[in-house]
Design an enzyme around this catalytic site. Sequence first.
Site, short mmCIF file in Angstrom:
data_model
loop_
_atom_site.label_atom_id
_atom_site.label_comp_id
_atom_site.label_asym_id
_atom_site.label_seq_id
_atom_site.Cartn_x
_atom_site.Cartn_y
_atom_site.Cartn_z
N CYS A 1 -7.28 24.28 -53.06
CA CYS A 1 -5.94 23.72 -52.87
C CYS A 1 -5.91 22.82 -51.63
O CYS A 1 -4.96 22.84 -50.86
CB CYS A 1 -4.89 24.82 -52.78
SG CYS A 1 -5.28 26.17 -51.66
N GLY A 2 -6.98 22.06 -51.46
CA GLY A 2 -7.03 21.11 -50.36
C GLY A 2 -6.98 21.79 -49.01
O GLY A 2 -7.61 22.83 -48.78
#
Length: 297
Positions: free
Chosen positions: A91-92
């Site tokens: 998720c980055g």
Amino acid sequence: MASLKELRARIGSIKSTRKITSAMKMVAAAKLRRAQASAEAARPYAAAMRRMLGELAGATKGEEGGPLLLSGTGRDQVHLLVPLTSDRGLCGGFNANVHRLTELTIRRLQSEGKTVKLLPVGRRAINYFAREYSDLIIDKVMGFSGKEVPFSVASDLGDKINALLEAGEIDVCTLVYNQFRNAMTQVPACQQLVPLVMDEAQGHAATPADADAAQYEFEPDEAALLAMLLPKNLQVQIYASLLETAAGENGARMTAMDNATRNAGRSIDSLSKVYNRTRQTNITNELIEIISGAQAV
């Protein structure tokens, strides 16, 4: 230069990865709609709780022996930080932003001579701080992997914080989490839970001199209401932050998987061009060899 077989294998691998990232993007988008709706629905309730407690606190302002959740222990020496992260990655920089802000807060507090304790929530926070600050961790709470955020997680966490406060083991408690703005923006923030922080307007008690101020009569009295509402408010604020974290996680994952899918497409296009050029070069070389052999005969 890579052979045609190696290029085909690499293109096939990236295509498989693109299918996975595309599917994860769609799953995250579906979860985001529900999580965003839950987070937005919880905001007015959490704000109403803060306003209500502001009126109660204003009415009891100046009285001695107030609840610990409201006034604290009167000291500012031992700080408990509660970083909220997800259980999963991909998720980055969603979890890394919370880690970074928590570390900055730890260094700032320690430079001021304060004692810092950690209560990480979520597998990513637990694993990270167990490596970097294992001596500061006093407890840990696993996150949630289901579709919905259970209120029991916030309730149990609120009970843990309240127990530590009543035992005199902490003076201040602060949440570190990502505020959800939209699918592409999650802002790391700190929210002090203990002692309760209110705006100037919320903590201001209404007086007859205030012509426009509302007058309230509390039943039971303010002290009894505070004793009932403060633990519930602690749980509500934590639950609202958990909902913000869930929405932000899905938004960050959707954005990260969308970027990964686009990058995979660009890599496939680039490798396809290399593959076609290499194939054409091989064909040309074979034709040259055939023509050269025919002329030699």
